[in-house]
Design an enzyme around this catalytic site. Sequence first.
Site, PDB file in Angstrom:
ATOM      1  N   LYS A 120       1.331  -1.632   0.132  1.00 44.71           N
ATOM      2  CA  LYS A 120      -0.169   0.233   0.422  1.00 44.71           C
ATOM      3  C   LYS A 120       0.703   1.353  -0.397  1.00 44.71           C
ATOM      4  O   LYS A 120       1.412   1.563   0.804  1.00 44.71           O
ATOM      5  CB  LYS A 120      -0.617  -0.189   0.980  1.00 44.71           C
ATOM      6  N   CYS A 132      11.828  11.273   8.893  1.00 46.53           N
ATOM      7  CA  CYS A 132      12.034  10.791  10.510  1.00 46.53           C
ATOM      8  C   CYS A 132      13.513  11.080  11.247  1.00 46.53           C
ATOM      9  O   CYS A 132      13.266  10.893  11.847  1.00 46.53           O
ATOM     10  CB  CYS A 132      11.204   9.825  10.440  1.00 46.53           C
TER      11      CYS A 132
END
Length: 516
Positions: A209, A319
């Site tokens: 996904k 991140c």
Amino acid sequence: MQELHITGNPIADEGVTVSVTTQSTATAERESELLASVPTGLLINGEWRPAASGKTFDVEDPATGKTLLSIADAGPEDGKAALDAAAAAQESWAKVPARERGEILRRAFDLVTSRAEDFALLMTLEMGKPLAEARGEVTYGAEFLRWFSEEAVRAFGRYSVSPDGKSRLLVTKKPVGPCLLITPWNFPLAMATRKIAPAVAAGCTMVLKSANLTPLTSQLFAAVMQEAGLPAGVLNVIPTSTAGATTGPLIKDQRLRKLSFTGSTEVGRRLLSDASETVLRTSMELGGNAPFVVFEDADVDAAVAGAMLAKLRNMGEACTAANRFIVHESVADEFAEKFAAKMKDMTTARGTEPESKVGPLIDAKSRDKVHELVTDALSAGATAVVGGAPVEGPGYFYQPTILKGVTEGTRILSEEIFGPVAPITTFSSEDEAVRLANNTEYGLVAYVFTKDLNRGIRMGERLETGMLGLNAGVVSNAAAPFGGVKQSGLGREGGLEGIEEYLYTQYIGIADPYAG
């Protein structure tokens, strides 16, 4: 054919020096030609097809706000079809010899490398990063294919005699089974290869996904995996604008055996809760709030160079981006002055423009959040050394920004910025630096600059972090285990540890072969 040596951009993605060959330039004609080559359907059981609902969603260029492509929008029915295909292919795929799986990955590495300019331009179009950085990501992302092509044949078990001598212990490694891989929008190629490559190497089938903000690179990469010889059903790709509705039923399906997610801690918590219902194996690479600690004995110029890498790579949308600059009070002014001088040279422009060093943020919501954090810090007494505002005009650009005098407790020190903003605070002792660095729920990565080796080792032992850059502004490497502690996640990607996330251990007890 022209050879490009991309070494001049101080924030080239992952700090990689890139050498690629190309015949293309980022003209409007070239962009249109590339976009026309990207599959726009769902990949299910080896076939590209429209969504069952017939729906599509638009993918936007964050530098202009214009639509690049419309692609199929998967729904729950498509998610189930993708898992059906992965489950059906699992048994036969697990039996494919490791060498063959590795060769598929090696061919994929060669194909991605040969199409480096296509992937770089596509990432720049849909995500916004400058071409030099996008080329760096191609190098970094492709390396996971090469690394795990070699690790595929090294997933060893063991054979031993029990301590009492009465039996034999056979330990084997087996693929966990069908996996759901959920990737973020900020590194469209590298985050796909970092998950897909070890799954392929281990013998797992997958449902990918991709992020709805940047799905095009995954579409092109999936086509390359087909070209490399990956059998139908092993990799299924379902881009969607309704992630929860589409993937939620898959997480509850007993046939799914693993979930690998990269994204925010908030979403990660919800997915962990959902995964608990079926005791689903999980890997979570979540948020970060990286401290960048500069001691009084540091080489300030080297620290500034590291800060540019750790902060501005990917426009700060990583991140691993340095989020809090914790600088010793004796060198804080010098560091801020030299850091600001470098920041002022960083030109904001569409990533395809030759002068671009900082591209747009991914969307208006992200830019507004960054400015909200800056405004909050300024209202609490901080001052802007450089920048401090959105860039006027089309696209979602934000000025490279440095804030001084940021006080403890300010939102910008506790929340992930995800933008080109560097807040500076000071400390006076090593103990204070450790306290400030650890004062976060996150623990993905930290950066420390010091000439004192003993201090560097102490910081490695005292900081609550999964990774540490010691006198380095970049830590990511396909050969190293990437991951964090605390609320930065679970599990590791890359390195020797990366393939273990896709294997489970089976023990077989064998009766004593010498018994009567």
